[in-house]
Design an enzyme around this catalytic site. Structure first.
Site, PDB file in Angstrom:
ATOM      1  N   CYS A   1       0.845  -1.217  -0.075  1.00  0.00           N
ATOM      2  CA  CYS A   1      -0.159  -0.131   0.082  1.00  0.00           C
ATOM      3  C   CYS A   1       0.806   1.286  -0.125  1.00  0.00           C
ATOM      4  O   CYS A   1       0.591   2.245  -0.741  1.00  0.00           O
ATOM      5  CB  CYS A   1      -1.034   0.096   1.281  1.00  0.00           C
ATOM      6  SG  CYS A   1      -0.143  -0.468   2.811  1.00  0.00           S
TER       7      CYS A   1
ATOM      8  N   HIS B   1      -2.718   6.585   4.269  1.00  0.00           N
ATOM      9  CA  HIS B   1      -1.143   6.905   4.524  1.00  0.00           C
ATOM     10  C   HIS B   1      -0.510   8.190   4.006  1.00  0.00           C
ATOM     11  O   HIS B   1      -0.636   8.550   3.001  1.00  0.00           O
ATOM     12  CB  HIS B   1      -0.228   5.779   3.690  1.00  0.00           C
ATOM     13  CG  HIS B   1      -0.542   4.265   4.474  1.00  0.00           C
ATOM     14  ND1 HIS B   1      -1.097   4.079   5.459  1.00  0.00           N
ATOM     15  CD2 HIS B   1      -0.109   3.171   3.604  1.00  0.00           C
ATOM     16  CE1 HIS B   1      -1.068   2.625   5.568  1.00  0.00           C
ATOM     17  NE2 HIS B   1      -0.476   2.080   4.498  1.00  0.00           N
TER      18      HIS B   1
END
Length: 350
Positions: free
Chosen positions: A149, A242
């Site tokens: 990710c 993130h």
């Protein structure tokens, strides 16, 4: 024509995200869901502890969960999406690939030499390895993986710059959301009022996968991009999204902030050209505000499939620039990445 799909690991966090994102997809119909033996035989709504903030889609509630075995999944399935843990995926995904296309979010097969590791806007040409993979393994199906990710968000911003300029070195520090560790991954007492400066194997994945994605594929082998990349990965008390701080030192001496921003903002890839359903209009969105991007405000950009960039500025080192980015780790960084891979494969190969 629509394709029938199945989901492996359907009751976990990424499996639930697959269910959510695929439930209204105009090209994919969910007809099979697989999970552990303790869930097999139950209706999906009875087998899952649903953690997302939208209800379980009506069309999957009554689907009976089957064991994670290739001979238990409906033969009418065209593609299975794998949200399996790495240890299980390593043995199970090749079994499924004998008869099904496998779009995998698992890490187990990412760096195998005949398995394409793909971000469709970055390296769609690596999908040509599918034919070699099938011939080598005598498979009717295939395995295609998407990266980690944090790697996906970083590489989407590097790709347009890498194609136009020459990197001398890249440094990245991440502040990663807790959903990346799964629902039970981090105890609340460990992450509340805290930042954990360690995520197992995450730094190694970012460093190896990014160079792999930006490399060239030739005869089933990938020649990695040739520049040093250093990653430091931290877990932060954010649910989704993130954040990464990136510094790039270039060989070129005449670049400006405007060059960097325009190059990223204008970036389009094959999914945009093909108008794929899950492709965001802009893979990279450049923001001008002094305090953006922020995960709570920017993780859902492009329906969670765009990476937002901001604070592009000169660094103190020669020919260096730095910026911040935010990407949604369970959509663009996980389930959404696999879905976009499957859309492109469906368009080109199925």
């Amino acid at each position: 024509m629509t394709k029938n799909v199945g989901i492996l690991g359907a009751t976990g966090m990424v499996g639930q995200r697959f269910i959510q994102l695929l439930s209204k997809h105009p090209e994919f119909d969910i007809i099979s869901v697989a999970a552990s033996e303790r869930s097999a035989g139950k209706k999906y709504e009875d087998a899952v502890t649903w953690h997302l903030n939208t209800p379980i889609p009506e069309e999957v509630k009554d689907i009976e969960v089957v064991p994670t075995q290739a001979d238990k999944v409906d033969d009418d399935v065209d593609i299975v999406f794998s949200a399996l843990p790495a240890g299980l995926a390593k043995t199970v995904e090749p079994e499924f690939a004998t008869k099904f296309g496998v779009a995998s979010n698992a890490s187990a097969m990412r760096m195998a030499e005949d398995i394409p590791l793909v971000i469709p806007e970055v390296n769609p040409e690596h999908l040509e390895m599918i034919k070699l993979q099938q011939e080598k393994n005598d498979w009717d199906g295939f395995i295609v993986t998407n990266p980690n990710c944090s790697t996906i968000a970083l590489t989407l911003t590097l790709k347009p710059l890498f194609d136009k300029y020459t990197f001398k070195r890249v440094n990245v520090a991440t502040m990663q959301a807790i959903s990346g560790a799964g629902y039970n991954g981090i105890p609340s007492m460990a992450i509340l009022d805290n930042i954990v400066p360690y995520i197992g194997e995450e730094e190694e994945k970012m460093q190896s996968e990014t160079l792999h994605l930006l490399g060239s594929a030739n005869g089933g082998l990938v020649k990695k991009a040739n520049f040093p990349l250093s990653a430091s990965c931290n877990r932060a008390p954010v649910i989704d999204g993130h954040t990464e701080s990136v510094c790039i030192e270039f060989e070129e001496s005449d670049l400006t902030v405007e060059d960097i921003e325009e190059t990223m903002a204008e970036f389009k890839g094959l999914p945009q050209k093909e108008n794929l359903h899950f492709a965001p209009e802009n893979p990279v969105i450049v923001r001008k505000e002094v305090d953006r991007p922020q995960p709570r405000m920017d993780r859902d950009a492009g329906n969670g499939m765009s990476v937002s960039v901001g604070r592009v500025r000169e660094d103190v080192f020669e020919n260096s620039f730095k910026y911040s980015l935010v990407g949604h780790n369970t959509i663009r960084g996980a389930a959404g990445a696999s879905i976009l891979n499957a859309e492109l494969i469906s368009k080109l190969y199925l």
